[in-house]
Scaffold this active site. Structure first.
Site, short mmCIF file in Angstrom:
data_model
loop_
_atom_site.label_atom_id
_atom_site.label_comp_id
_atom_site.label_asym_id
_atom_site.label_seq_id
_atom_site.Cartn_x
_atom_site.Cartn_y
_atom_site.Cartn_z
N GLY A 141 0.85 -1.19 0.00
CA GLY A 141 0.00 0.00 0.00
C GLY A 141 0.88 1.23 0.00
N PRO A 142 0.31 2.40 -0.31
CA PRO A 142 1.14 3.61 -0.41
C PRO A 142 1.80 3.97 0.92
CG PRO A 142 -1.18 4.17 -0.48
CD PRO A 142 -1.11 2.68 -0.56
N GLY A 144 2.70 5.66 4.16
CA GLY A 144 1.92 6.45 5.11
C GLY A 144 0.52 5.94 5.35
N VAL A 145 0.12 4.87 4.64
CA VAL A 145 -1.26 4.39 4.78
C VAL A 145 -1.49 3.68 6.12
CG1 VAL A 145 -0.95 2.11 3.68
CG2 VAL A 145 -3.14 3.27 3.50
N LYS A 147 0.60 0.62 7.04
CA LYS A 147 1.01 -0.81 6.96
C LYS A 147 1.81 -1.21 8.20
CE LYS A 147 3.38 -0.13 3.18
NZ LYS A 147 3.16 1.31 3.01
N GLY A 148 2.84 -0.40 8.48
CA GLY A 148 3.72 -0.70 9.62
C GLY A 148 2.94 -0.71 10.93
N ARG A 174 15.90 5.96 10.18
CA ARG A 174 15.24 7.06 10.90
C ARG A 174 15.65 6.97 12.37
NH1 ARG A 174 9.76 5.15 8.17
NH2 ARG A 174 10.00 6.15 6.14
N ARG A 267 3.62 12.04 10.62
CA ARG A 267 4.67 11.09 11.06
C ARG A 267 5.99 11.82 11.26
NH1 ARG A 267 5.73 5.75 7.53
NH2 ARG A 267 6.96 7.19 6.25
N ARG A 278 6.79 10.74 -2.33
CA ARG A 278 5.98 9.61 -1.87
C ARG A 278 4.51 9.78 -2.27
NH1 ARG A 278 8.38 6.30 2.89
NH2 ARG A 278 10.57 6.53 2.45
N ASN A 301 -8.00 1.47 5.47
CA ASN A 301 -7.55 1.89 6.80
C ASN A 301 -8.03 3.30 7.10
OD1 ASN A 301 -6.32 2.16 9.26
ND2 ASN A 301 -4.27 2.48 8.42
N ASP A 302 -9.32 3.37 7.53
CA ASP A 302 -9.87 4.66 7.96
C ASP A 302 -9.75 4.68 9.48
OD1 ASP A 302 -11.21 6.96 8.34
OD2 ASP A 302 -13.03 6.39 7.26
N1 LIG Z 1 -6.14 4.60 10.71
C1 LIG Z 1 -5.28 5.55 11.02
N2 LIG Z 1 -5.73 6.75 11.39
C2 LIG Z 1 -4.89 7.77 11.70
N3 LIG Z 1 -3.53 7.64 11.66
C3 LIG Z 1 -3.04 6.46 11.27
C4 LIG Z 1 -3.86 5.36 10.94
N4 LIG Z 1 -3.08 4.32 10.62
C5 LIG Z 1 -1.79 4.74 10.74
N5 LIG Z 1 -1.77 6.02 11.14
C6 LIG Z 1 -0.58 6.87 11.34
O1 LIG Z 1 -0.11 7.21 10.05
C7 LIG Z 1 1.33 7.30 10.04
C8 LIG Z 1 1.89 6.37 8.96
O2 LIG Z 1 1.68 5.04 9.36
P1 LIG Z 1 2.77 3.92 9.05
O3 LIG Z 1 4.11 4.43 9.37
O4 LIG Z 1 2.30 2.69 9.72
O5 LIG Z 1 2.58 3.84 7.46
P2 LIG Z 1 3.27 2.86 6.42
O6 LIG Z 1 2.21 2.47 5.47
O7 LIG Z 1 3.96 1.78 7.12
O8 LIG Z 1 4.32 3.84 5.74
P3 LIG Z 1 5.68 3.47 4.93
O9 LIG Z 1 5.27 2.71 3.74
O10 LIG Z 1 6.23 4.80 4.61
O11 LIG Z 1 6.55 2.71 5.83
C9 LIG Z 1 1.79 6.93 11.44
O12 LIG Z 1 2.08 8.10 12.15
C10 LIG Z 1 0.58 6.21 12.04
O13 LIG Z 1 0.51 6.38 13.45
N1 LIG Z 2 9.78 -3.96 -2.84
C1 LIG Z 2 10.05 -3.75 -1.55
N2 LIG Z 2 9.50 -2.69 -0.91
C2 LIG Z 2 9.76 -2.53 0.39
C3 LIG Z 2 10.60 -3.41 1.09
N3 LIG Z 2 10.68 -2.99 2.37
C4 LIG Z 2 9.92 -1.89 2.46
N4 LIG Z 2 9.36 -1.61 1.27
C5 LIG Z 2 8.45 -0.52 0.92
O1 LIG Z 2 9.16 0.68 0.80
C6 LIG Z 2 8.29 1.75 1.06
C7 LIG Z 2 8.97 2.78 1.89
O2 LIG Z 2 9.31 2.28 3.15
P1 LIG Z 2 9.93 3.24 4.28
O3 LIG Z 2 10.27 2.35 5.41
O4 LIG Z 2 11.10 3.93 3.67
O5 LIG Z 2 8.84 4.22 4.62
C8 LIG Z 2 7.04 1.15 1.73
O6 LIG Z 2 6.00 1.15 0.77
C9 LIG Z 2 7.43 -0.24 2.02
O7 LIG Z 2 6.34 -1.14 1.92
C10 LIG Z 2 11.14 -4.52 0.38
O8 LIG Z 2 11.89 -5.36 0.91
N5 LIG Z 2 10.86 -4.64 -0.92
#
Ligand SMILES: Nc1ncnc2c1ncn2[C@@H]1O[C@H](COP(=O)(O)OP(=O)(O)OP(=O)(O)O)[C@@H](O)[C@H]1O
Ligand SMILES: Nc1nc2c(ncn2[C@@H]2O[C@H](COP(=O)(O)O)[C@@H](O)[C@H]2O)c(=O)[nH]1
Length: 401
Positions: A141-142, A144-145, A147-148, A174, A267, A278, A301-302
Site C-alpha cells: 500500500g502507499p 503512510g497508509v 502498513k507498519g 530514521r 509522522r 511519496r 484503513n480509515d
Molecule cells: N487509521 C489511522 N488513522 C490515523 N492515523 C493512522 C492510521 N493508521 C496509521 N496512522 C498513522 O499514520 C502514520 C503512517 O503510518 P505507518 O508508518 O504505519 O505507514 P506505512 O504504510 O507503514 O508507511 P511506509 O510505507 O512509509 O513505511 C503513522 O504516524 C501512524 O501512526
Molecule cells: N519492494 C520492496 N519494498 C519494500 C521493502 N521494504 C519496504 N518496502 C516498501 O518501501 C516503502 C517505503 O518504506 P519506508 O520504510 O522507507 O517508509 C514502503 O512502501 C514499504 O512497503 C522490500 O523489501 N521490498
C-alpha cells in the site's frame, strides 16, 4: 475404510524404479538424474557448508553450480533420496533435530527460472519445516497508509504466531530504527552484488532507494515456526506474486489522498521533498493496487481499530485463537546409523544404533504428502513421526504418534 498394509521393514524395496539412485562414497553421495550426476557432500572439514557439484555425463565435465538459499552446515554423513526428478531429499545424519531434513531443488520452477536469469547451472537449498505453517502474508500500500502500524498491532497481539521479514534498504535509518530489526541498512553496491548472486526473493527501487526481501529474511521466520509478514511496495508484491512463494496478498488503502498526506506529514520522518515524491508515487500505487490481479484482498484503513479487526478476520484470527504458533519448529533426532527406504510419499528411516534396537520405536516416518512451498524459502508441511516396528511392523503407518 481398509486397514493400512503391514510391512516388515526388511521387505521394503531398496532399488527404486522412480529414479532413487544413491551411491555413498565416504561422505559424498552421487545421484543421477538424466545425464547429470549430482555430487553432494565432500570433505566437511574444509567447507562451512554441504558442497554441491554436477557431473555432466554428456560433456564429461564437472560443473560448480550457483547454489541458492541458505546452505546446510556440513555433517559427517548424509543420505540422498530423489523425489519427482526435480529435487533431492537430504537426510543429515547425527545433526540437530531442527537441521537434519533438507531439500536440494535441481529442476523445480524456481530453479529453471533462476537458471535462465543467471545463465549458469543452478541448484537451490530449502530446509524442511515440520507442521502446517500458514502461508506468508504480503502487505502492500502507499507510503503512510498505516502498513507498519497494522503489522505492529498484529505482532503485538500474536507474538508467537507472526514473524516480520526484515528487508534490506539503501535508505538512511530514521531516529528510532535499528539495523537488523526494522531493516538491514546496507550500501547500494553490496546490495546490488547480493541481488546479482540470487540472494533476493524480490527487490525494487522505491522513492529513490533500493529495497528488497532476501530469501534468508523469509527463511529465518519459517525456521522459528512462525508465519511470515512482508511489508513491501506494489512492485515487490508483483515480483513475489510471480515467484514460487505461495502467499496471501493484501493491499491497504487510505480513506482519501488528503488523509494520506496528513498521516505522512504527521509522522514527521521525511523531508518536504521526500513527502512530495511519496505522494506522487502513491497515485500510481493506488491505481495498480486496486486494479491489478496481484492482490487477494483490499483493506481500507480509515479507523485504525476497525482495520485491525478486519485484517484479523482476513487471516482467520477473529475467533477463539490461541496465541501459540500453528506449526512446531521441532525436528527429529536422527542417529548416525540408519537405513532408508521409500514407499510412495513416505520415507522410512530405520534407526540401526544398538541402543535404539531395544527401544520401542525405532522407525521414523517422513510423510511428504503435504509438502508446501520450497525454494526460495523453506519447505513447509513435513510430517514426522515414530512408529514401532516390533509390535506391529508398519501397521501403525497412518497413525502419527
Ligand atoms: N487509521 C489511522 N488513522 C490515523 N492515523 C493512522 C492510521 N493508521 C496509521 N496512522 C498513522 O499514520 C502514520 C503512517 O503510518 P505507518 O508508518 O504505519 O505507514 P506505512 O504504510 O507503514 O508507511 P511506509 O510505507 O512509509 O513505511 C503513522 O504516524 C501512524 O501512526
Ligand atoms: N519492494 C520492496 N519494498 C519494500 C521493502 N521494504 C519496504 N518496502 C516498501 O518501501 C516503502 C517505503 O518504506 P519506508 O520504510 O522507507 O517508509 C514502503 O512502501 C514499504 O512497503 C522490500 O523489501 N521490498
Amino acid at each position: 475404510m481398509g486397514e493400512a498394509p503391514a510391512f516388515i521393514v526388511d521387505d521394503l524395496p531398496t532399488g527404486f524404479p522412480n529414479g532413487f539412485d544413491f551411491k555413498s562414497k565416504g561422505c559424498t553421495t552421487a545421484t543421477i538424474i538424466g545425464n547429470k550426476e549430482y555430487l553432494i557432500g565432500g570433505d566437511h572439514d574444509e567447507s562451512s557448508t554441504v558442497g554441491v557439484q554436477i557431473f555432466d555425463q554428456t560433456r564429461g565435465e564437472l560443473v560448480n553450480p550457483t547454489v541458492l538459499g541458505t546452505q546446510p552446515k556440513p555433517c559427517k554423513d548424509h543420505s540422498a533420496v530423489l523425489l519427482n526428478e526435480d529435487r533431492l531429499l537430504i537426510i543429515k545424519r547425527g545433526s540437530t533435530p531442527d537441521d537434519c531434513i533438507w531439500f536440494l531443488e535441481v529442476d523445480t520452477k524456481y530453479v529453471r527460472e533462476q537458471r535462465k536469469i543467471l545463465g549458469t547451472e543452478v541448484v537451490a537449498w530449502s530446509k524442511a519445516v515440520r507442521g502446517d505453517a500458514e502461508k506468508p502474508v504480503v502487505i502492500s500500500g502507499p507510503s503512510g497508509v498505516g502498513k507498519g502500524t497494522l503489522i505492529s498491532m498484529l505482532m503485538k497481539e500474536f507474538p508467537s504466531m507472526f514473524g516480520f521479514s526484515v528487508s534490506h534498504t539503501t535508505r538512511a535509518p530514521r531516529g528510532m530504527e535499528k539495523d537488523g530489526v526494522h531493516y538491514h541498512f546496507t550500501e547500494r553496491s553490496a546490495m546490488e552484488r547480493e541481488i546479482k548472486d540470487g540472494k533476493f526473493l524480490e527487490f525494487a527501487s522505491v522513492h529513490g532507494n533500493l529495497y528488497g526481501t532476501s530469501v534468508e529474511a523469509v527463511e529465518v521466520v519459517a525456521d522459528a515456526g512462525k508465519r511470515c509478514i512482508l511489508d513491501i511496495d506494489v512492485q515487490g508484491a508483483r515480483s513475489v506474486r510471480a515467484s514460487s512463494l505461495d502467499a496471501i496478498f493484501i493491499f491497504v488503502c487510505p480513506p482519501s489522498m488528503e488523509e494520506l498526506e496528513k498521516r505522512l506529514r504527521a509522522r514527521g520522518t521525511e523531508t518536504e521533498e521526500q513527502i512530495l515524491k511519496r505522494l506522487r508515487n502513491a497515485q500510481a500505487e493506488m491505481e495498480q493496487g486496486q486494479s491489478s490481479a496481484i492482490f487477494d484482498h483490499i483493506l481500507y484503513n480509515d479507523n485504525l481499530e476497525e482495520c485491525h479487526e478486519n485484517l484479523k478476520k482476513l487471516l482467520g484470527l477473529d475467533g477463539n485463537v490461541t496465541a501459540s504458533p500453528k506449526s512446531s519448529p521441532k525436528g527429529v533426532e536422527l542417529p548416525m546409523d540408519l537405513s532408508i527406504s521409500k514407499i510412495d510419499q513416505k520415507v522410512i528411516i530405520k534407526c540401526e544404533s544398538p541402543e535404539l534396537e531395544t527401544a520401542s520405536k525405532n522407525l521414523i516416518v517422513l510423510d511428504l504428502s503435504s509438502l508446501k512451498g520450497g525454494a526460495p524459502g523453506r519447505t513447509r508441511g513435513l510430517d514426522v513421526y515414530a512408529i514401532d516396528s516390533f509390535s506391529d511392523g508398519l501397521s501403525g503407518f497412518n497413525q502419527p504418534t
